[in-house]
Design a protein around this motif. Structure first.
Motif: not given
Lengths: 460, 483
Positions: B353-379
């Motif tokens: 966090e800025g210059w004030y803190s030492p680095p530690i492991i932080r999750m980066t951008n982590l995403s669920l890949e899209p599937g195949t359904w339309s929302f209306d069809d899923l509902v």
């Protein structure tokens, strides 16, 4: 050295106020020196010696543009982290630029004038505490854990903080405080069994008994090596101070403040003045206490005093700042955050008054219940009843016929804090400064609560 | 500035450090909050400082202080001495010396691509937007707070390391959002757009804020928050659950992201945030989710809050799978931890966090890949009595990230293949791997969005970091609800 002497800080801030063209100006400087060693089973892992400043400039322009023609204020704030002339000049100009485009707010109260605040000071032994001394605490923790086949993790930290506030109405206040903390989480290797936790937080590091902290955590972990499953349900619980703290902090952050009260999202709404809780419960906010003093003034420079929150089972009025005091027709209790702020006033030194029972006596009064050392990741579901959920952690034990029994696996509670406090059947006699996962500290003893509701369990 | 960072590194080596990295960091922010039509908070912080990290005798030492940009040359010698002394003083307590994964000495620059500089937009335009958004939620007596907020951030960092790294990065992010709180019928209910935590955020410029079209959503938020006060509580019991993206992002964050941080797996976060159930022997074989669950970490994805050129250990950004067709295959690592899973290089996820803190492991951008359904069809494909729930209200998870309990702002019962009755405060509870294994459908790319988390806390003392999670709505079977 980040901390400025009182005279130096006051002079710096007066100079900024004097050069401001705003109708009202308030300047606050907060400085922090922080040294810590974080450690785990491999020894020290993150070790830092650091300092920082935050200079905040709040300006007000009168709506009519002329001094004294009060039709409301246009108000804004800018902050910077360095104290050089260029940064201060830019910050002042940013604050003025922001205020120019703010709309007039007639609900604002003129900045307060001269006041006296009680003297406060950082503790010299805490300021002088070295990395080598912190390393010696850690060596103690590592050695004790290794001797018992446990893994150690924790934090040794000393922090000193000063705050100075000067405004154009003649208010000039300065305060300082210090904090020393040492924690140990002792765990079975790989986290496969249970764990134990202890933390000591004091103002003066000379009062910190590192050996006792280590002893408590290791003893708890040894009691908790092979936890067994337990069914969720309602139990009488004895909560140790670290568990009490993580519940009461939600009353601090979401309940005792006047903004939540005004917007009808506080548990105080409809309950102030009602006798709803046991007589033995008393809550108050007191930054001037001797045990663990806080800053002697709030974000507007208003001197702090003790504020009763729950007396004799009856809830009191909320805590206020200048604006919400006026809006609600209540006294200004001196609980402002730095202004302007989208969040309302808050308590900062919450006390649960001690009762007359030792921890053993609290446990002794339980036929079939649970002893909870700590809660983890407590969060709020509903504000009006303060419905909370969270997990137990670092040692939960059966209580059978007044004695501590087997360690049990962790449980999730889902429970209204209002209802929980209505079922308090005992308050401990020994105060501790206890923190929680999401920041904040409460000075509190252990507490016994009947019919505490656990809604699910976990694997360990 | 890079020259001075290099000089500081050289000074550290002369002072006895075996390794050193230096970060000089400038942070500028703007934050405005309009509440009930009036400017409630107007704040514009700026910060500048230096963080010096050294390794000596197998231990870390870190020192940091603020300074004026023109005074870096005067400030770093003292910080170097302090950092070296810290490492020297604590090294005897190390049980084993630190090991760092190899890394090239990268030389480069990264600047967030933006359309319109958000800091160049006039103040009046910004406040007019927020006032209009706040006003768009007015018109009902039960409404007690109408809040619109804007948050802008520009971080510039110069980094150098004793391995020859020389990096300059300028990271810009913009975010905005609104919420309406109503109180009636003995309850208080909030609706937020586009998400909780003050809205949504991107590594992007003003164009992202404008694209949110805040004012178009005011009436809906007002009406939903009032309606929720009178809606029945979500029914208890076991139901099928469809989660919207702005809730699913928190599910990803808490039950995949944090347990995937390798320092946590090894017990180095147990003093505060906890451990992880995703232990190293599970890597490559553990059934984390169903075959529909594919999760990818990506510090290069366009718009991600942790999209950058390099991490704070001067490691280049990248993309890698964490869960592939339900199988656990990857961790977030740093140079300190990569060797523990026999990887030669860090994944580049050490951040401070800025210059004030030492680095530690932080999750980066982590995403669920899209599937195949339309929302209306899923509902339409989902049985009566199932619940569609969205937008974070509250969350809690145990210290190994197994038992979680989340509550959303809003839910609807599914009836006749459509969203039916509104239900209040859906609260669902589960066990992370069981939950992900119960996923049997994920909506397609047209429903996928990237959701920013501006307030992730980790470390002790706690540090705040930002990252994003991409998600489209997904369906989970046999989920336990309580109220």
């Amino acid at each position: 050295m980040a901390l400025l002497q009182s005279d130096h800080a006051l002079d710096l801030l007066r100079g900024i106020v004097d050069r401001s063209s705003a109708d009202q100006t308030e300047v606050t400087l907060e400085s922090v020196e922080d040294c810590f060693v974080r450690y785990a089973s491999t020894g020290p892992t993150q070790n830092a010696d650091r300092e920082r400043h935050q200079l905040s400039i709040r300006v007000r322009l009168s709506a009519g543009g002329g001094r004294g023609a009060f039709g409301g204020w246009r108000e804004a704030r800018a902050t910077c982290g360095t104290l050089d002339e260029d940064a201060i000049a830019r910050t002042l100009q940013r604050a003025l630029d922001l205020a120019e485009v703010a709309e007039s707010n007639s609900a604002l109260v003129p900045m307060g004038g001269e006041v006296e605040v009680p003297a406060s000071a950082a503790q010299r032994p805490t300021m002088d505490h070295t990395m080598g001394e912190k390393a010696s605490w850690i060596a103690l923790a590592l050695g004790s854990c290794e001797a018992q086949g446990l893994e150690a993790a924790g934090l040794a930290q000393t922090t000193t903080q000063s705050r100075t506030l000067v405004n154009s109405s003649g208010r000039a206040v300065h305060g300082a405080r210090s904090r020393a903390a040492f924690s140990l989480t002792a765990s079975s290797p790989g986290g496969e069994g249970g764990s134990g936790f202890a933390e000591t937080i004091v103002s003066n590091v000379e009062e910190l008994d590192a050996a006792r902290t280590v002893e408590r955590a290791v003893a708890k972990a040894c009691m908790n090596r092979t936890p067994e499953g337990v069914e969720p349900g309602s139990y009488t619980v004895v909560l140790e101070p670290a568990a009490v703290s993580s519940l009461l902090l939600f009353a601090e952050s979401h309940g005792f403040g006047a903004r939540e009260f005004k917007e009808q999202s506080s548990f105080l709404c409809g309950r102030v003045g009602e006798r709803l809780f046991p007589d033995s419960l008393r809550l108050y906010d007191d930054p001037l206490n001797d045990l663990y003093p806080g800053m002697p003034f709030d974000g507007e420079g208003t001197p702090k005093v003790r504020k009763e929150l729950l007396v004799g089972g009856v809830l009191c009025d909320p805590v206020t700042d200048s604006r919400l005091a006026l809006a609600l027709g209540l006294p200004n209790t001196g609980h402002a955050r730095p202004q302007p702020c989208a969040e309302g006033p808050t308590t900062t030194s919450l006390f649960l008054a001690p009762g007359h029972s030792s921890l053993e006596e609290l446990i002794g009064g339980v036929e079939n219940g649970l002893l909870v050392s700590q809660f983890h990741y407590t969060n709020m579901i509903e504000p009006r009843d303060l419905t909370l959920t969270g997990m137990t952690r670092n040692g939960t034990f059966r209580i059978e016929r007044g004695q501590i029994g087997a360690a049990v696996k962790n449980l999730r509670f889902t429970m209204s804090l209002v209802r929980a406090l209505q079922h308090v059947s005992g308050v401990g006699s020994t105060l501790e400064v206890a923190g929680a996962l999401f920041d904040g500290e409460v000075i509190c003893p252990a507490m016994r609560i009947d019919n505490f509701r656990f809604t699910s369990a976990t694997d360990f | 500035m890079l020259d001075q960072a290099h000089q500081a590194v050289s000074e550290a080596l002369k002072a006895g450090a075996d390794y050193a990295d230096v970060r000089i960091n400038r942070l500028c922010q703007e934050r405005y909050v309009v509440r009930d039509g009036s400017l409630e908070e107007a704040e514009a912080p700026e910060d500048f400082g230096i963080g010096v990290r050294v390794m000596k005798d197998g231990a870390w030492g870190f020192a940091a202080a603020p300074c004026a940009a023109s005074e870096v040359g005067d400030a770093y010698p003292g910080l170097v001495r302090r950092a070296v002394k810290v490492a020297h003083d604590v090294a005897p307590s190390r049980r084993e010396p630190l090991r760092l994964a190899a890394e090239d000495g990268h030389v480069g620059e990264y600047v967030t691509p933006i359309g319109q500089d958000p800091f160049a937009v006039g103040l009046k335009s910004k406040l007019d937007l927020l006032r209009s958004a706040s006003d768009s939620m007015s018109g009902h007596d039960d409404t007690v707070a109408r809040t619109a907020s804007l948050s802008l951030r520009r971080e510039e960092q110069w980094q150098a390391s004793s391995e020859g790294a020389a990096l300059h990065q300028v990271l810009v992010r913009s975010g905005a959002g609104m919420s309406c709180v109503s109180a009636a019928n003995g309850t208080v209910e909030r609706r937020s757009y586009p998400a909780s935590f003050g809205g949504n955020y991107r590594s992007a410029g003003w164009e992202f804020v404008e694209g949110l079209n805040l004012c178009d959503h005011g009436e809906r938020l007002r009406d939903e928050s009032v309606a929720l006060c009178h809606a029945p509580l979500c029914p208890e019991g076991e139901h099928t659950l469809i989660l919207g993206g702005s809730q699913l992002m928190l599910q990803i964050h808490e039950s995949v992201g944090h347990p995937n941080e390798l320092d946590r797996v090894h017990g180095h976060e147990v003093d505060l945030a906890g451990r992880s159930f995703a232990t190293t022997e599970k890597l490559g074989s553990y059934k984390y989710g169903s075959e529909y669950v594919n999760l990818v970490a990506d510090s290069t994805v366009a718009g991600g809050l942790d999209t950058r050129g390099y991490d704070d250990e001067c490691v280049r950004s990248g993309r890698w799978p964490v869960v592939e067709k339900g199988v656990f295959v990857g961790y977030h690592t740093s140079r300190e931890w990569a060797h523990t899973i026999d990887e030669e290089r860090s994944r580049g996820t050490a951040r401070a966090e800025g210059w004030y803190s030492p680095p530690i492991i932080r999750m980066t951008n982590l995403s669920l890949e899209p599937g195949t359904w339309s929302f209306d069809d899923l509902v339409a494909d989902t049985e009566d009595g199932a619940i569609f729930a969205d937008t974070v209200r509250t969350w809690s998870i145990d210290q190994r990230r197994l038992n979680f309990q989340f509550t959303t702002e809003i839910g609807w019962e599914i009836q006749d293949g459509k969203l039916g009755k509104l239900v209040r405060r859906p609260t669902y509870q589960g066990r992370s791997p069981d939950f992900w294994r119960s996923c049997d459908a994920v909506c397609d790319e047209s429903h996928w969005d990237l959701w920013g988390v501006p307030n992730c806390g980790k470390g002790n003392p706690m540090q705040t970091a930002e990252m994003s999670h991409g998600a489209s709505p997904a369906r989970f079977r046999g989920v336990r609800f309580l109220n």
